[in-house]
Design an enzyme around this catalytic site. Structure first.
Site, PDB file in Angstrom:
ATOM      1  N   GLU A  90      27.826   9.427  85.293  1.00 18.09           N
ATOM      2  CA  GLU A  90      26.650   9.401  86.171  1.00 18.09           C
ATOM      3  C   GLU A  90      26.516   8.055  86.881  1.00 18.09           C
ATOM      4  O   GLU A  90      26.100   7.997  88.034  1.00 18.09           O
ATOM      5  CB  GLU A  90      25.369   9.749  85.398  1.00 18.09           C
ATOM      6  CG  GLU A  90      25.401  11.082  84.643  1.00 18.09           C
ATOM      7  CD  GLU A  90      25.869  12.275  85.474  1.00 18.09           C
ATOM      8  OE1 GLU A  90      25.755  12.239  86.703  1.00 18.09           O
ATOM      9  OE2 GLU A  90      26.371  13.248  84.868  1.00 18.09           O
ATOM     10  N   TYR A 141      35.969  19.566  88.570  1.00 15.49           N
ATOM     11  CA  TYR A 141      35.909  18.392  87.698  1.00 15.49           C
ATOM     12  C   TYR A 141      37.305  17.978  87.224  1.00 15.49           C
ATOM     13  O   TYR A 141      37.741  16.860  87.460  1.00 15.49           O
ATOM     14  CB  TYR A 141      35.019  18.667  86.480  1.00 15.49           C
ATOM     15  CG  TYR A 141      33.544  18.599  86.808  1.00 15.49           C
ATOM     16  CD1 TYR A 141      32.906  19.673  87.413  1.00 15.49           C
ATOM     17  CD2 TYR A 141      32.787  17.467  86.531  1.00 15.49           C
ATOM     18  CE1 TYR A 141      31.558  19.621  87.726  1.00 15.49           C
ATOM     19  CE2 TYR A 141      31.427  17.404  86.839  1.00 15.49           C
ATOM     20  CZ  TYR A 141      30.823  18.486  87.432  1.00 15.49           C
ATOM     21  OH  TYR A 141      29.497  18.426  87.740  1.00 15.49           O
TER      22      TYR A 141
HETATM   23  N1  BES Z   1      25.963  16.439  89.380  1.00 18.07           N
HETATM   24  C1  BES Z   1      26.244  16.858  88.049  1.00 18.07           C
HETATM   25  C2  BES Z   1      25.165  17.693  87.414  1.00 18.07           C
HETATM   26  C3  BES Z   1      25.088  19.095  87.945  1.00 18.07           C
HETATM   27  C4  BES Z   1      25.932  20.060  87.452  1.00 18.07           C
HETATM   28  C5  BES Z   1      24.171  19.460  88.900  1.00 18.07           C
HETATM   29  C6  BES Z   1      25.864  21.349  87.943  1.00 18.07           C
HETATM   30  C7  BES Z   1      24.104  20.743  89.390  1.00 18.07           C
HETATM   31  C8  BES Z   1      24.950  21.695  88.907  1.00 18.07           C
HETATM   32  C9  BES Z   1      26.502  15.671  87.123  1.00 18.07           C
HETATM   33  O1  BES Z   1      26.971  14.528  87.739  1.00 18.07           O
HETATM   34  C10 BES Z   1      27.559  16.107  86.157  1.00 18.07           C
HETATM   35  O2  BES Z   1      28.658  16.281  86.582  1.00 18.07           O
HETATM   36  N2  BES Z   1      27.203  16.320  84.890  1.00 18.07           N
HETATM   37  C11 BES Z   1      28.102  16.813  83.897  1.00 18.07           C
HETATM   38  C12 BES Z   1      28.377  15.795  82.828  1.00 18.07           C
HETATM   39  C13 BES Z   1      29.563  14.931  83.103  1.00 18.07           C
HETATM   40  C14 BES Z   1      29.853  14.005  81.931  1.00 18.07           C
HETATM   41  C15 BES Z   1      30.820  15.695  83.458  1.00 18.07           C
HETATM   42  C16 BES Z   1      27.446  17.992  83.218  1.00 18.07           C
HETATM   43  O3  BES Z   1      26.241  18.162  83.325  1.00 18.07           O
HETATM   44  O4  BES Z   1      28.168  18.758  82.582  1.00 18.07           O
HETATM   45 ZN    ZN Z   2      28.950  14.472  88.338  1.00 18.51          ZN
END
Ligand code: BES
Ligand code: ZN
Length: 739
Positions: free
Chosen positions: A184, A279
């Site tokens: 984040e 991701y």
């Molecule tokens: N921007 C995302 C959160 C998000 C996820 C918003 C799906 C809307 C829809 C945040 O930066 C993120 O990627 N969070 C991950 C955790 C991270 C350690 C990979 C999550 O929530 O799984």
């Molecule tokens: Zn993210």
């Protein structure tokens, strides 16, 4: 009570009227009217808190926040809570970690506070950029669907992604927190006028979502291993990111990383873009890019990209252009084609290549890695990639090569007659592909592993094993070739390599069906012999010095699988250890069985015991203070009993305690599907199908019955295939059992 917002991707429009698209950036003036006993947080610092009375005479607080920087709607945010916080200032940035009062009091967020500042500074220094906001709040929310969210200046987290219990000796949880926080923070675009990826430089449209999520998922590992140096970057990145996605990105239906803008429409569809392709593939491609450019050039190019597009938007071509400029301005790194052409081959095409080697001639060819056993799979697909090949000859690294067409000859890769001349490709998995070696080289690699396993880097050992088993599964090579690479395992001392071995050699499906087959006793002999050294190493620590495992991240994640397999294969010491620790617990319930292997110990403690052990698990299960995790482990342990009358009791306990009725056809559809699948695991011949079908006709509703025919047919096919494979494994083991 608590209110917290989650705007990404398209919920800002449900909170305030706006042009809710990432490219439509604006500054925001936010004011929140709330109960005065609560505190209101938003992206910017509060500049004023005043009071007002409404027409009923109630008092309200009005918190006014400073005007925000120019930003997208999806990272606007607010939280209204009665939380407490801990705080520290790092380079002028006031960091506050908010959580429930008791959690703060008990020190649960101290770890997060300790690492947040250093991660900010690390990324600032790496990217040569400084953070512009005067404050950053991180809030631990007791009920939050995502893991965490990067709202600018007000990040939100699930409690489990931010809280570390000081009583927890094992640092596995620290890794999760370090990784999430660092992810984040990676989004927190910054700089007096410059920024990182996401908040400051945002994708034009959601089709390029991977630009922020993939890059953040890459940098999260740099940040996390910086604050937790005991985590090995290569190993963790490989284990969490690359492995996971190679397993998934191998079917025709899997989408490519980037799609054209006009294909991504409709807000309900957007949420599905937050997947492993975005991701993990995004991060893996970034990893490859940074590897072939060198980190120095990669960071230099990123810096120029971030500076150019801060407070505005970009697409992936903009990133490629900036990298191209940096590449053109130097002559150390030479590329075979433009950056855009190379990278488009990875981001715009789906899947990934497998390289097939013929090292007698030095020829390498590529094709998309797809299941050859599926008839309609390959012919229509002739994707080619521009593939960077890092390689090693006889243990020493060689200059990077490029495969830029479907097949190419590399004279420098020809191997000689000598069996000590071997080649290893994709060293440390610096490219996003699998390698199919020729028989000759594979034999030589197997020999190297047996004589001097450390000549091959740990990550490559893991990859070699995973590649050969994946190649077997998809019909590229015979299982016998894959098994050759397992002979060395007695000398494998890395548990993260063992995890992949066990995943491939003893998959769950095998565990539940194997005992009936000829292969079990052979596997028992062959595998146990090789597992003993690593098993005894860890069993010794469990018995005498468990604290030594505190910092062994992979032991914390994978020890259970190792022990479960050892016990399942009937290793006497493993069974004894289980009885020993279980008895210790029975004698003094305040004793804690090491949490890392508690599931296995309880299971075999009950399995090796009698009604006394079973009853103890049952009593502990029913204790009022047992947690959900305790209950889960104990219920599982109850079912490990070996005496049939205890098993009946377990079945009863499971059905009653889990709230499902003893007649499975009355249970929910999802559960029903699972039950049907379990039953189908054993189907091999048509008579068995007919028997099950008769049973279903008696027990299932008509609409439920329809799906069962197809399920049974496909299960029969899979089971027959598995059985054939197992017979080959058995034959091979028979021949090699005494090696
Ligand atoms: N921007 C995302 C959160 C998000 C996820 C918003 C799906 C809307 C829809 C945040 O930066 C993120 O990627 N969070 C991950 C955790 C991270 C350690 C990979 C999550 O929530 O799984
Ligand atoms: Zn993210």
């Amino acid at each position: 009570m608590l209110i917290a917002s989650q705007m990404e991707p398209t919920y800002a429009r449900t909170v305030y009227p706006c042009f809710d698209e990432p490219a439509m950036k604006a500054t925001f003036n936010i004011r929140i009217i709330h109960d005065p006993s609560y505190v209101a947080l938003s992206n910017m610092p509060a500049i004023d808190v005043s009071e007002m009375k409404d027409e009923n005479g109630s008092i309200w607080a009005i918190t006014t926040f400073n005007t925000s920087l120019k930003m997208s709607t999806y990272i606007t945010a607010f939280v209204i809570c009665d939380f407490d916080y801990v705080t520290r200032t790092e380079r002028g940035n006031e960091i506050r970690i908010w959580a429930r009062k008791e959690a703060v009091e008990n020190g649960y967020v101290d770890y997060a506070l300790n690492i947040t500042g250093p991660i900010f500074s690390f990324l600032e220094d790496l990217l040569n950029i400084s953070y512009p906001l005067p404050k950053t709040d991180l809030v631990a929310l007791p009920d939050f669907e995502a893991g965490a969210m990067e709202n600018w200046g007000l990040m939100t987290f699930q409690e489990s992604s931010l809280m570390y219990l000081p009583s927890d000796k094992f640092t596995g949880r620290k890794a999760v927190i370090a990784i999430t926080t660092s992810h984040e923070i990676g989004h927190q675009a910054c700089g007096k006028q410059f920024g990182w990826f996401g908040n400051l430089v945002t994708m034009n449209w959601w089709n390029d979502l991977w630009l922020k999520e993939g890059l953040a998922s890459y940098f999260e590992y740099l940040g996390a291993t910086f604050v937790e140096p005991k985590l090995s970057l290569d190993k963790v990145f490989h284990d969490h990111v690359i492995q996971a996605i190679l397993r998934e990105d191998n079917e025709i239906g899997v989408r490519s990383l980037s799609a054209s803008e006009d294909k991504i429409k409709g807000s309900s569809f957007l949420i599905s873009l937050f997947d492993n392709i975005t991701y993990n593939k995004g991060a893996s491609i970034t990893w490859m890019l940074s590897n072939f450019l060198t980190e120095k050039l990669f960071i230099r190019a990123l810096n120029s990209y971030l500076r150019t597009f801060s407070f505005s938007n970009a697409n992936q071509d903009d990133l490629w252009t900036h990298i191209q400029v940096v590449v053109d301005a130097q002559d150390e790194v030479q590329l075979p084609a433009s950056v855009k052409k190379i990278m488009d081959s990875w981001t715009c095409q789906n899947g990934f290549p497998v390289l097939t080697l013929n090292l007698s001639t030095g020829t390498i060819s590529q094709e998309q890695f797809l299941n050859k056993k599926n008839e309609n799979s390959t012919d229509t697909y002739n994707n080619t990639w521009i593939v960077p090949i890092s390689w090693m000859r006889n243990g020493s690294s060689q200059p990077l090569l490029w495969l830029d067409k479907s097949s190419k000859m590399f004279p420098e890769m020809q191997v000689s007659e000598s069996e000590y001349d071997w080649i290893l490709l994709n060293v440390n998995l610096s490219g996003y592909y699998r390698v199919n070696y020729d028989q000759l080289n594979l034999k030589r690699l197997a020999r190297v592993l047996e004589n001097d396993p450390k000549a091959v880097p740990a990550v490559s050992r893991l990859q070699l094993i995973d590649d050969v088993f994946a190649l077997t599964q998809f019909g590229y090579i015979q299982i016998e070739s894959a098994l050759e690479l397992t002979k060395y395992l007695a000398r494998e001392d890395e548990i993260f390599v063992w995890n992949i071995v066990l995943l491939n050699l003893v998959p769950e499906i095998l565990e539940s069906t194997l005992k009936n087959y000829e292969v079990y006793p052979l596997l028992k002999k062959y595998l146990l012999k090789r597992m003993l050294p690593i098993y005894h190493y860890y069993a010794g620590l469990i018995r005498q010095n468990i604290d030594a495992l505190e910092n062994d991240y992979f032991a914390q994640v994978y020890l259970e699988k190792l022990f479960a397999t050892a016990c399942w294969l009937g290793l006497q010491d493993c069974l004894d250890l289980s009885s020993e620790l279980y008895a210790k617990w029975m004698n003094s319930p305040e004793y804690n069985i090491p949490s890392l292997i508690r599931r296995t110990i309880c299971c075999y403690g009950v399995a090796m015991g009698s009604d006394k052990e079973w009853n103890f698990a049952w009593d502990m299960y029913n204790q009022t203070n047992s947690t959900k995790e305790d209950k889960d482990i104990l219920l599982f342990a109850l079912s490990c009993a070996r005496e049939s009358w205890l098993l009946y009791s377990s079945l009863f306990a499971n059905l009653v305690m889990e709230g499902s009725l003893p007649h499975f056809y009355r249970c929910g559809e999802e559960f029903l599907h699972d039950v049907l699948k379990v039953m189908a695991k054993f189907v091999i011949i048509d008579v068995q199908i007919q028997e099950l079908q008769v049973f279903y006709n008696m027990t299932l509703e008509e609409n439920e019955r329809e799906a069962t025919t197809a399920l049974l047919e496909s299960a029969k096919f899979e089971n027959t295939e598995r059985r054939e494979l197992l017979m080959k494994v058995a034959d091979w083991l028979q021949k090699n059992i005494n090696d």
